[in-house]
Design an enzyme around this catalytic site. Structure first.
Site, PDB file in Angstrom:
ATOM      1  CB  ALA A  17      15.295  32.516   9.345  1.00 52.39           C
ATOM      2  NE  ARG A  22      14.165  21.987  19.321  1.00 55.22           N
ATOM      3  CZ  ARG A  22      14.159  21.219  18.301  1.00 55.22           C
ATOM      4  NH1 ARG A  22      14.351  20.041  18.451  1.00 55.22           N
ATOM      5  NH2 ARG A  22      14.084  21.654  17.312  1.00 55.22           N
TER       6      ARG A  22
HETATM    7  C1  UD1 Z   1      15.144  20.113  10.735  1.00 53.63           C
HETATM    8  C2  UD1 Z   1      14.450  19.090   9.850  1.00 53.63           C
HETATM    9  C3  UD1 Z   1      14.365  17.708  10.304  1.00 53.63           C
HETATM   10  C4  UD1 Z   1      15.768  17.197  10.300  1.00 53.63           C
HETATM   11  C5  UD1 Z   1      16.716  18.303  11.362  1.00 53.63           C
HETATM   12  C6  UD1 Z   1      18.007  17.975  11.319  1.00 53.63           C
HETATM   13  C7  UD1 Z   1      12.529  20.317   8.831  1.00 53.63           C
HETATM   14  C8  UD1 Z   1      10.958  20.760   8.895  1.00 53.63           C
HETATM   15  N1  UD1 Z   1      12.863  19.491   9.887  1.00 53.63           N
HETATM   16  O1  UD1 Z   1      14.258  20.084  12.027  1.00 53.63           O
HETATM   17  O2  UD1 Z   1      13.850  16.931   9.396  1.00 53.63           O
HETATM   18  O3  UD1 Z   1      15.710  16.110  11.110  1.00 53.63           O
HETATM   19  O4  UD1 Z   1      16.326  19.546  10.832  1.00 53.63           O
HETATM   20  O5  UD1 Z   1      18.720  18.979  11.998  1.00 53.63           O
HETATM   21  O6  UD1 Z   1      13.057  21.129   7.856  1.00 53.63           O
HETATM   22  N2  UD1 Z   1      14.871  27.749   9.981  1.00 53.63           N
HETATM   23  C9  UD1 Z   1      14.830  28.924   9.300  1.00 53.63           C
HETATM   24  N3  UD1 Z   1      13.350  29.313   9.335  1.00 53.63           N
HETATM   25  C10 UD1 Z   1      12.624  28.920   9.843  1.00 53.63           C
HETATM   26  C11 UD1 Z   1      12.708  27.670  10.754  1.00 53.63           C
HETATM   27  C12 UD1 Z   1      13.900  27.258  10.704  1.00 53.63           C
HETATM   28  O7  UD1 Z   1      15.853  29.392   8.723  1.00 53.63           O
HETATM   29  O8  UD1 Z   1      11.305  29.263   9.621  1.00 53.63           O
HETATM   30  C13 UD1 Z   1      16.247  27.253  10.208  1.00 53.63           C
HETATM   31  C14 UD1 Z   1      16.878  27.190  11.620  1.00 53.63           C
HETATM   32  O9  UD1 Z   1      17.446  28.514  11.976  1.00 53.63           O
HETATM   33  C15 UD1 Z   1      17.836  26.210  11.500  1.00 53.63           C
HETATM   34  C16 UD1 Z   1      17.425  25.118  10.484  1.00 53.63           C
HETATM   35  O10 UD1 Z   1      16.413  25.979   9.730  1.00 53.63           O
HETATM   36  O11 UD1 Z   1      19.291  26.389  11.208  1.00 53.63           O
HETATM   37  C17 UD1 Z   1      16.652  23.915  11.054  1.00 53.63           C
HETATM   38  O12 UD1 Z   1      15.443  24.469  11.847  1.00 53.63           O
HETATM   39  P1  UD1 Z   1      15.040  23.888  13.268  1.00 53.63           P
HETATM   40  O13 UD1 Z   1      13.855  24.571  13.607  1.00 53.63           O
HETATM   41  O14 UD1 Z   1      16.347  23.558  14.027  1.00 53.63           O
HETATM   42  O15 UD1 Z   1      14.535  22.494  12.746  1.00 53.63           O
HETATM   43  P2  UD1 Z   1      14.569  20.903  13.176  1.00 53.63           P
HETATM   44  O16 UD1 Z   1      13.388  20.654  14.105  1.00 53.63           O
HETATM   45  O17 UD1 Z   1      15.885  20.614  13.741  1.00 53.63           O
HETATM   46 CA    CA Z   2      17.775  21.744  14.106  1.00 54.15          CA
END
Ligand code: UD1
Ligand code: CA
Length: 485
Positions: A17, A22
């Site tokens: 989602a 970045r």
């Molecule tokens: C996340 C983890 C982090 C981990 C990393 C690994 C959390 C809080 N952090 O961080 O500990 O080391 O992944 O790659 O979980 N997404 C949603 N809904 C949202 C936000 C994100 O579905 O509201 C999805 C994104 O599309 C993505 C994934 O979740 O596919 C991870 O989200 P991202 O924002 O990339 O998290 P990181 O900061 O990488």
């Molecule tokens: Ca990520």
């Protein structure tokens, strides 16, 4: 898909989602491609290998675009919409609401962690079930932990919590064991603790990772499973990581085909999409891109400097320095160097498309050759044909495209223009420089250029005193003397 599920006790939630800020892209992050497939497509492919009871994919940013790609990759997936509450924890909570009766294990995958394979995930699920933990977190030890959540262990080495980069103290940030973003939870424990996760953190988001700390406080058993291959745990957050993920995936793909019997001279400059297929004893030379659903049959030699998109290359064919899309190359045929094959090109067995030749929507029959400097579009060529150098099919008259039909065993002179629609009968020939505007009957010789006229003595008369005039005068008097003797 529940009736075909090999593992009815497992549900998979894929997080897709987020926007992927970045990446600085108009395209949602999970739709960026590596190996010819969107990131989320790789994750779904891996999820399928576990044959779970259900696969749920959480979407929000550009939801229609993402949902379309998800359903293309996994028609049986359930697309779930996240609301305005941000964070990975909220995403999982929304998906869980669709699984209210489910009491098995929940595997959470991130749409931006594309390189984990089915074996690694099966092992994680098995480990989780053996240990009876409420959660099993996949971790990896990396050289550069920047951007990842850190695994915080207590003095006995047990998992206590996960802290995000943006919330980490300096000490916590120095930990090199990271959260991969892949976990297995017991559904009940996850549901209960997600409900109490807040958003009081640096990003104001509901973090899935906070569930770990809550489970610890509730004294529930937890496990960490360290990924044996840290490279496979790579998360894609920016374009540099995207390129890195593409490189790792490609290295794997190249190696897989090498072990299947393909000779690939230079893995670093050979790019092979995941859906392409190479038969044993294929040879791939450097700087070659084998993309889409391209299939290369045994004995073919492709490259160097060649790009193939959705092509079929027949047994023993040779393709050098060529760019081809949706082209079919017959067994033993030869293409290039410097050829451009556009969609709909079909080159039959033992045919040739040579140097500086462009083709489109055309069939070139068995053993037929278009060797030099030509454009062949909307054309059907029979067998045993040779088109002379510089043949052009003029297929477009400003209004519509027309076809050129060339029979069997036709030999055309150099520098012909075939003004379509036009037909050349079997066995016909055309003279050099001919502009063919009318059909040529079988076996005829077609000439369209005005007869040549020689104006004797033109150079001596019009260019007196030049080198050309001198040598011409000498040659002409020698000729006269010869004729006189
Ligand atoms: C996340 C983890 C982090 C981990 C990393 C690994 C959390 C809080 N952090 O961080 O500990 O080391 O992944 O790659 O979980 N997404 C949603 N809904 C949202 C936000 C994100 O579905 O509201 C999805 C994104 O599309 C993505 C994934 O979740 O596919 C991870 O989200 P991202 O924002 O990339 O998290 P990181 O900061 O990488
Ligand atoms: Ca990520």
């Amino acid at each position: 898909m529940s009736n075909t599920a090999a593992d009815p006790g497992l549900a998979v939630i894929v997080l897709a989602a987020g926007q992927g800020t970045r990446m600085k892209s108009a395209l949602p992050k999970v739709l960026h491609r590596i190996g010819g497939r969107p990131l989320v497509g790789h994750v779904l492919d891996t999820a399928h290998r576990l044959a779970p009871a259900s696969i749920l994919v959480v979407v929000r940013h550009e939801r229609d675009l993402v949902a379309e790609a998800v359903l293309a990759a996994a028609p049986d997936a359930l697309v779930v919409d996240q609301d305005e509450v941000p964070g990975t924890g909220r995403a999982v909570e929304i998906a869980l609401a669709q699984l209210d009766a489910f009491d098995g294990d929940i595997l959470v995958l991130s749409g931006d962690v594309p390189l984990l394979d089915g074996d690694a995930l099966s092992a994680l699920v098995a480990e989780h079930r053996d240990s009876g933990a409420a959660v099993t977190v996949m971790s990896a030890n990396v050289d550069d932990a920047t951007g990842y959540g850190r695994i915080i262990r207590g003095s006995a080495g047990d998992l206590e919590r996960i802290v995000e980069q943006k919330d980490a103290t300096e000490d916590e940030a120095s930990v090199s064991e990271i959260n991969v973003g892949v976990y297995v939870f017991r559904a009940g424990a996850l549901r209960e603790h997600l409900a109490i996760v807040g958003t009081a953190n640096a990003q104001g988001e509901k973090y899935l990772t906070d569930v770990v700390g809550l489970l610890y406080q509730a004294h529930l058993p937890m496990a960490v499973s360290t990924a044996p291959d840290a490279a496979a745990a790579l998360g894609v957050n920016d374009r540099a990581q995207l390129a890195e993920a593409a490189r790792i995936l490609n290295a794997r793909t190249v190696r897989r085909w090498q072990l299947e019997g393909a000779t690939i001279l230079d893995p670093a400059t050979t790019w092979i999409d995941v859906d392409a297929k190479l038969a044993p004893d294929v040879t791939i030379l450097p700087n070659t891109h084998i993309l889409g659903a391209t299939v290369i049959e045994t004995g073919a030699i492709v490259g160097p400097d060649t790009s193939l998109v959705d092509c079929e290359i027949g047994e023993g064919a040779t393709v050098r320095r060529a760019d081809a899309t949706l082209a079919v190359i017959g067994a033993g045929a030869s293409v290039g160097p410097f050829a451009y094959l556009r969609p709909g090109t079909v080159l039959a067995v033992d045919g040739k498309i040579g140097t500086f030749v462009e083709t489109k929507n055309s069939t070139i029959g068995e053993g037929s050759k278009v060797p030099h400097l030509s454009y062949v579009g909307d054309t059907t060529i029979g067998r045993g044909v040779n088109l002379g150098a510089g043949a052009i099919t003029a297929n477009y008259d400003d209004l519509a495209k027309h076809r050129t039909e060339i029979g069997d065993e036709v030999h055309s002179g150099s520098h012909n223009v075939f003004v379509a629609p036009v037909r050349i009968g079997d066995g016909a020939k055309t003279g050099a420089g001919a502009v063919i505007r009318k059909d040529v009957p079988a076996g005829a010789l077609a000439l369209s250029v005005a007869p040549q006229r020689n104006i004797e003595g033109w150079v001596e008369k019009n260019r007196p005193g030049t080198g050309a005039a001198d040598v011409a005068a000498r040659a002409r008097s020698a000729q006269k003397a010869d004729d006189g003797s």
